[in-house]
Structures are given as structure tokens and as C-alpha cells.
Design a protein around this motif. Structure first.
Motif, PDB file in Angstrom:
ATOM      1  N   HIS A 182       0.831  -1.197   0.000  1.00 41.02           N
ATOM      2  CA  HIS A 182       0.000   0.000   0.000  1.00 41.02           C
ATOM      3  C   HIS A 182       0.868   1.250   0.000  1.00 41.02           C
ATOM      4  O   HIS A 182       1.233   1.783   1.048  1.00 41.02           O
ATOM      5  CB  HIS A 182      -0.946  -0.016   1.211  1.00 41.02           C
ATOM      6  N   GLY A 183       1.177   1.715  -1.206  1.00 38.65           N
ATOM      7  CA  GLY A 183       2.045   2.871  -1.356  1.00 38.65           C
ATOM      8  C   GLY A 183       1.490   4.135  -0.747  1.00 38.65           C
ATOM      9  O   GLY A 183       2.253   5.040  -0.395  1.00 38.65           O
ATOM     10  N   GLU A 184       0.160   4.237  -0.592  1.00 41.65           N
ATOM     11  CA  GLU A 184      -0.412   5.456  -0.026  1.00 41.65           C
ATOM     12  C   GLU A 184       0.056   5.696   1.407  1.00 41.65           C
ATOM     13  O   GLU A 184      -0.003   6.824   1.907  1.00 41.65           O
ATOM     14  CB  GLU A 184      -1.946   5.399  -0.065  1.00 41.65           C
ATOM     15  N   LEU A 185       0.545   4.646   2.064  1.00 44.48           N
ATOM     16  CA  LEU A 185       1.049   4.804   3.428  1.00 44.48           C
ATOM     17  C   LEU A 185       2.375   5.553   3.468  1.00 44.48           C
ATOM     18  O   LEU A 185       2.760   6.083   4.512  1.00 44.48           O
ATOM     19  CB  LEU A 185       1.214   3.434   4.093  1.00 44.48           C
ATOM     20  N   TYR A 186       3.084   5.565   2.347  1.00 40.56           N
ATOM     21  CA  TYR A 186       4.354   6.300   2.300  1.00 40.56           C
ATOM     22  C   TYR A 186       4.424   7.203   1.069  1.00 40.56           C
ATOM     23  O   TYR A 186       5.492   7.389   0.475  1.00 40.56           O
ATOM     24  CB  TYR A 186       5.553   5.343   2.365  1.00 40.56           C
ATOM     25  N   ASP A 187       3.258   7.756   0.718  1.00 42.26           N
ATOM     26  CA  ASP A 187       3.152   8.779  -0.342  1.00 42.26           C
ATOM     27  C   ASP A 187       3.700   8.312  -1.683  1.00 42.26           C
ATOM     28  O   ASP A 187       4.372   9.059  -2.389  1.00 42.26           O
ATOM     29  CB  ASP A 187       3.870  10.069   0.089  1.00 42.26           C
TER      30      ASP A 187
ATOM     31  N   GLU B  21       2.505   6.415  -5.358  1.00 42.83           N
ATOM     32  CA  GLU B  21       1.339   5.977  -6.135  1.00 42.83           C
ATOM     33  C   GLU B  21       1.327   4.470  -6.322  1.00 42.83           C
ATOM     34  O   GLU B  21       0.288   3.869  -6.569  1.00 42.83           O
ATOM     35  CB  GLU B  21       1.341   6.661  -7.512  1.00 42.83           C
ATOM     36  N   ALA B  22       2.494   3.837  -6.240  1.00 42.75           N
ATOM     37  CA  ALA B  22       2.595   2.389  -6.439  1.00 42.75           C
ATOM     38  C   ALA B  22       3.246   1.752  -5.218  1.00 42.75           C
ATOM     39  O   ALA B  22       4.254   2.233  -4.716  1.00 42.75           O
ATOM     40  CB  ALA B  22       3.413   2.080  -7.692  1.00 42.75           C
ATOM     41  N   GLY B  23       2.649   0.674  -4.715  1.00 44.35           N
ATOM     42  CA  GLY B  23       3.258  -0.044  -3.609  1.00 44.35           C
ATOM     43  C   GLY B  23       4.487  -0.810  -4.061  1.00 44.35           C
ATOM     44  O   GLY B  23       4.853  -0.820  -5.236  1.00 44.35           O
ATOM     45  N   ALA B  24       5.161  -1.445  -3.116  1.00 47.17           N
ATOM     46  CA  ALA B  24       6.413  -2.146  -3.410  1.00 47.17           C
ATOM     47  C   ALA B  24       6.192  -3.546  -3.962  1.00 47.17           C
ATOM     48  O   ALA B  24       7.153  -4.239  -4.302  1.00 47.17           O
ATOM     49  CB  ALA B  24       7.275  -2.212  -2.153  1.00 47.17           C
TER      50      ALA B  24
ATOM     51  N   PHE C 239       9.798   0.871   7.427  1.00 48.83           N
ATOM     52  CA  PHE C 239       9.422   0.850   6.014  1.00 48.83           C
ATOM     53  C   PHE C 239       8.785   2.173   5.603  1.00 48.83           C
ATOM     54  O   PHE C 239       9.083   2.720   4.532  1.00 48.83           O
ATOM     55  CB  PHE C 239       8.442  -0.299   5.734  1.00 48.83           C
ATOM     56  N   ILE C 240       7.908   2.712   6.447  1.00 51.85           N
ATOM     57  CA  ILE C 240       7.197   3.939   6.086  1.00 51.85           C
ATOM     58  C   ILE C 240       8.121   5.150   6.075  1.00 51.85           C
ATOM     59  O   ILE C 240       8.108   5.952   5.129  1.00 51.85           O
ATOM     60  CB  ILE C 240       6.019   4.173   7.051  1.00 51.85           C
ATOM     61  N   TYR C 241       8.970   5.282   7.106  1.00 54.47           N
ATOM     62  CA  TYR C 241       9.765   6.509   7.247  1.00 54.47           C
ATOM     63  C   TYR C 241      11.172   6.425   6.674  1.00 54.47           C
ATOM     64  O   TYR C 241      11.773   7.457   6.383  1.00 54.47           O
ATOM     65  CB  TYR C 241       9.845   6.909   8.731  1.00 54.47           C
ATOM     66  N   VAL C 242      11.684   5.214   6.516  1.00 56.31           N
ATOM     67  CA  VAL C 242      13.052   5.081   5.993  1.00 56.31           C
ATOM     68  C   VAL C 242      13.040   4.604   4.548  1.00 56.31           C
ATOM     69  O   VAL C 242      13.642   5.224   3.673  1.00 56.31           O
ATOM     70  CB  VAL C 242      13.882   4.114   6.868  1.00 56.31           C
ATOM     71  N   LEU C 243      12.338   3.499   4.269  1.00 49.76           N
ATOM     72  CA  LEU C 243      12.313   2.967   2.900  1.00 49.76           C
ATOM     73  C   LEU C 243      11.278   3.654   2.020  1.00 49.76           C
ATOM     74  O   LEU C 243      11.478   3.804   0.815  1.00 49.76           O
ATOM     75  CB  LEU C 243      12.022   1.457   2.937  1.00 49.76           C
ATOM     76  N   GLY C 244      10.154   4.054   2.599  1.00 49.31           N
ATOM     77  CA  GLY C 244       9.050   4.582   1.813  1.00 49.31           C
ATOM     78  C   GLY C 244       9.373   5.835   1.034  1.00 49.31           C
ATOM     79  O   GLY C 244       9.050   5.946  -0.159  1.00 49.31           O
TER      80      GLY C 244
END
Length: 521
Positions: free
Chosen positions: A233-238, A240-243, A292-297
Motif C-alpha cells: 500500500h504505497g499510499e502509506l508512504y506517499d 502511487e505504487a506499492g512495493a 518501512f514507512i519513514y526510511v524505505l518509503g
């Protein structure tokens, strides 16, 4: 459990027989599970030993070992390419090998189990090094391979059920509009589509969760699944496409090894009972999710924004070059961020430049159609479940559901992904050169059947040639490394299965609105 009495040196056909146990399991739980069980039982009988074999097949555990069986056993052989709970074998000599060794070297395993290390539990596993016949040779590589295969085996039903329900609902209830193939909200088939979408939405967390489970047992299941959900769910880390499924593999291994590390932390005795059910899942899930959200996203989002800008600069250049690039991207991660970037780029130009979407539409069905065709051309290279998955992949490919190829790519990424990309590039190039147009943001033969494609003959030429290239390259790459699933969990899993099974071993999530993004879907 009691410690095993050392068996007499002359135990065997000419002396007192041993009481042995075995557990066999393969990722799909069909043929090799039962072949290994039969070979081990026959070898034990011929050597004068008694053996009870528990099979953990696709229909569940059969001939289950009882506490009494374990307490009286002189040794235990685990011939498996998926996670097997060893906690019941504490204090017993345990030999851990690949399922193929149970098929091809049963007599040798029976000799080796007599000197196998005693399993102590609490992470002190029986040394795989005691079994040189086991593939990969190293414990770390074996864990990596088995974890990946465990995740794939649990993911396959989600892919098949979700994909087929979506495909059926589109075929029987879909209408072609400027927004793609749309199912009316008030129709019965919209409900069927929603159910299929749930299956697709769960397949990425299932892959991640059961990779983590195979590494660190139950405490790792929640962080693995939550991590997979975040990756999808890419919307969790701004973004448009998830990983996609590649992100799920990453989160699965991160969760598994993070939990293993937390397990090694010394805590007071009064805390120990709540560690596996409260402390470890909460700490690991929070740490992995935030990482994942704050470092990888943010880097993921930035990379794919720049990639979209780069693609925009290519419009107006060579149609063949743009088609090749879009085909490579569509086929790379089958619903992941690279795929979605190419699809969203093409979808955004449908009204102004439908030739761009035409190249995407030709490449979209190539991975599932190519992998499905490969299972038909060389059936002996694939096990029963893979052949069934191949038939489902052919059906999904027709409807433009690229995720139908994910089980094959996750199982042997270093062979399947390059084959998919080459076929996708060929399809995209042909469609680009022929100026094939697609007037809806969707792909696969279904869009041509429904009249949304301009240049239908060349569209089908592109799809057929790309599919053939993917199938033939897949077969060729599998032949190079040895026939069968087990010959390759390959470089994509750390190069961990060069000989592991000798003949076996072997999304995008729906859009926030619940409708599957079926393009690279």
C-alpha cells in the motif's frame, strides 16, 4: 522428552533395529512429499529398522507422530523444503535435509541420523552440516530457501482464487468505458469482483507473513503480514505504487530475522511467558512498519516520481525504444512499483497518445501467458501444483492480470523475471513499431476482444511473440540450472537452491476503492 539412548554400533539388518521417525514436506505438498516418505520407509525396512513417517502434504498432516512415538524414537529425519515445527523433537537426534535427499539418498540418511546432533530447542537447531547430502550445504542458505518457498506455497491459493474470480467477473459483468473495463456497482458480478479483490489484497501479506513465519515461527507472523500489507500500500508512504511482491519478500525476511534477534535478548523470567504473544509481535511490528514507512518509503516514492518524469521525456522519440522500456517495466515486478509506474504513465496518455497504452497493453499479459505456456511445453519441469497454477495463469493473462505470474517469479526470480522482461520488451517493441492503440487503461487480449484496441492483428502478433519468447527463455534458463522447481530458488533468494531439490522444491493490491488495478496488475 528424554535424551535418546545411543543405538548399538551393530544396529541394522544384522543387529537390533532402530526406532526411527521421519517428517516429509515439500512446498506444494503433492508428489515429492509422498515419494520421500515411501523411499525412507522402504530403506528403513530393508536395513532392519522400524520407521514411522509423517507427511505434511497439501491436505494437511497425515500419519501424525504421537508423543509416545517421539519418546521411544532413536532418531528423527526431517526431509523437507518448508518449515517444520521441531519443538516436539527436543532431546532427540534430528537430521534435517532437503526433501530430494529423502527420495534419492534414504539409506545414507538413515546411517547419518545415528550420529546427528541432539536438538536442544530454543533456537539451538540440529546442525544441517551433519548431512552433507543436504543441498546448499549451509544452514543460512537452507533457511533462506525454505522461507521463500514457504511464503510462495501459502501465497499461491490467494493468487489463483483472487485472479480467477476477478477474471470471471470481468468476462461476464464488465463493460468497456473510457476508464477501462468497469463492472456496474449494482451488479452481482461487482460482488464477485470484490471478493476476488480481497484475495489479491491478501496475497502480498501472506507471502511476507509466511516467509517470516518460516524463519522465526509464530511470533514473526504478525510483523511479517503487517509489513507485507504496508509494502503493498504505497499510499502509506506517499507513493502511487506499492512495493509489490518484491517488497513483500524484503519485509518477510526483515520481520523474520528481526524476531530472531529479539528472541535472543535476555529478559527476566516473569516476562518470558508474554514475550512470544505480546512483546515480540508488538515490538517487531512497530519497528518494521515505522522503518518501512519513514526510511524505505520516501526513497521508493522519490525514485518512482523521477522514473515517471524520465518516461515523460521519452515520448516523441523512437516508438520501438519506448515500447521496449515500457515492456521491460511492465514485466519486471508484475504489479509492483516499476510495473505500476509504467502502467500509470500509459494510462495518463490514453486520450492524447493511445499508442503508449498500446505498448503497455501488449506487454501486460505476457508474463502469465508465457509462464502458463512454459508449463504446457515442458510439463516435467514443473510439479503438479505449478501446472495447475500455469493453467490459471493462462486464464488470468487473457484478462490482463499480470499477477498470475507472481508465484513463478517468487519461486525462481533469477530465471523467471529475466524471461518475463525479455518477452515484455519484445511485445512492447512490436506494438510500438506497429502503432497499436489502446483506448482504455487496461491490457491483455480481453481489451482487443471488447473493441478497445486499434490495430488488432499486430496487437495479437505482439502478444503471441512476446508470450513465446517468455516461455522459451524460461525453459532454457531452467534447463541450464537443472530441471525442476527445486533447482532454483536461485540468486533472487541468495542463490540458495542450486541442488536443493534436484527435481522439485518448489500485486498489486487492489486500488483503495477496492477495484483491482488490472493493468500490471
Amino acid at each position: 522428552m528424554t535424551s535418546p539412548a545411543d543405538p548399538p554400533n551393530d544396529a541394522g539388518a544384522s543387529g537390533p533395529g532402530l526406532k526411527l521417525l521421519a517428517v516429509t514436506a515439500c512446498p506444494t505438498g503433492i508428489a515429492h512429499t509422498y515419494m520421500a516418505a515411501e523411499k525412507l520407509a522402504q530403506a528403513a525396512e530393508s536395513l532392519g529398522h522400524s520407521m514411522k513417517v509423517e507427511t505434511q502434504g497439501s491436505i494437511g498432516a497425515e500419519n501424525v507422530l504421537s508423543d509416545n512415538d517421539v519418546s521411544q524414537a532413536d532418531g528423527v529425519i526431517i526431509a523437507a523444503d518448508k518449515d517444520v515445527d521441531r519443538s516436539r523433537f527436543i532431546g532427540k537426534r534430528v537430521l534435517v535435509v532437503a526433501v530430494a535427499d529423502g527420495i534419492h539418498r534414504p539409506e545414507r540418511l538413515i546411517e547419518q541420523v545415528r550420529n546427528a546432533p541432539v536438538y536442544q530447542g530454543d533456537g539451538h537447531e540440529a546442525e544441517r552440516g551433519a548431512a552433507p547430502a543436504a543441498s546448499g550445504g549451509g544452514k543460512g542458505r537452507s533457511v533462506t530457501y525454505k522461507a521463500l518457498m514457504n511464503g510462495v506455497s501459502y501465497m499461491i491459493p490467494f493468487v489463483v482464487v483472487g485472479g480467477l474470480l476477478i477474471a470471471v467477473s470481468l468476462a461476464l459483468g464488465g463493460d468497456t468505458t473510457s476508464k477501462g473495463i468497469v463492472i456496474p456497482d449494482d451488479s452481482f458480478w461487482k460482488t464477485v469482483n470484490d471478493i476476488g479483490s480481497i484475495g489479491f489484497e491478501l496475497m502480498i501479506p501472506a507471502l511476507s507473513g509466511y516467509i517470516a513465519y518460516a524463519i522465526a515461527d509464530r511470533p514473526a507472523l504478525v510483523p511479517g503480514m503487517v509489513g507485507g500489507w504496508i509494502a503493498a500500500h504505497g499510499e502509506l508512504y506517499d507513493s502511487e505504487a506499492g512495493a509489490g511482491f518484491i517488497g513483500a519478500i524484503v519485509t518477510g525476511f526483515l520481520a523474520g530475522y528481526l524476531v530472531l534477534w529479539i528472541k535472543r535478548v535476555k529478559v527476566p523470567k516473569f516476562v518470558q511467558p508474554i514475550m512470544p504473544i505480546i512483546v515480540i509481535p508488538i515490538v517487531a511490528t512497530s519497528a518494521l512498519g515505522l522503518f518501512f514507512i519513514y526510511v524505505l518509503g520516501e526513497p521508493i516514492s522519490w525514485v518512482f516520481e523521477r522514473l515517471t518524469d524520465w518516461l515523460g521525456g521519452l515520448t516523441g522519440t523512437s516508438a520501438a525504444l519506448l515500447g521496449i522500456i515500457l515492456g521491460l517495466m511492465i514485466a519486471f515486478d508484475m504489479g509492483g512499483p516499476v510495473n505500476k509506474t509504467a502502467f500509470l504513465f500509459g494510462a495518463g496518455l490514453v486520450s492524447k497518445n493511445p499508442e503508449v497504452m498500446g505498448a503497455c497493453a501488449a506487454a501486460i499479459p505476457v508474463p502469465p501467458l508465457g509462464q502458463g505456456l512454459a508449463t504446457l511445453l515442458r510439463r516435467r519441469m514443473f510439479d503438479d501444483q505449478e501446472r495447475e497454477t500455469g493453467l490459471a495463469a493462462l486464464f488470468m493473462g487473457f484478462f490482463g492480470i499480470t499477477e498470475g505470474a507472481i508465484p513463478f517469479a517468487a519461486a525462481r526470480p533469477a530465471r523467471v523475471i529475466p524471461a518475463n522482461m525479455l518477452g515484455g520488451a519484445v511485445a512492447g517493441a512490436i506494438a510500438g513499431v506497429a502503432s497499436v492503440e489502446d483506448n482504455v487503461p487496461h491490457g491483455g487480449p480481453i481489451v482487443a476482444v471488447l473493441g478497445a484496441v486499434g490495430g488488432v492483428p499486430m496487437f495479437f502478433v505482439a502478444v503471441v511473440v512476446g508470450t513465446a519468447v517468455t516461455a522459451l527463455v524460461t525453459i532454457a534458463l531452467m534447463s541450464v540450472g537443472g530441471v525442476g522447481r527445486g533447482a532454483d530458488a536461485d540468486a533472487g533468494a541468495g542463490g540458495v537452491a542450486e541442488a536443493a531439490v534436484a527435481g522439485e522444491a518448489a500485486s498489486s493490491a487492489p486500488s483503495p476503492a477496492g477495484a483491482p488495478v488490472l493493468a500490471g496488475v
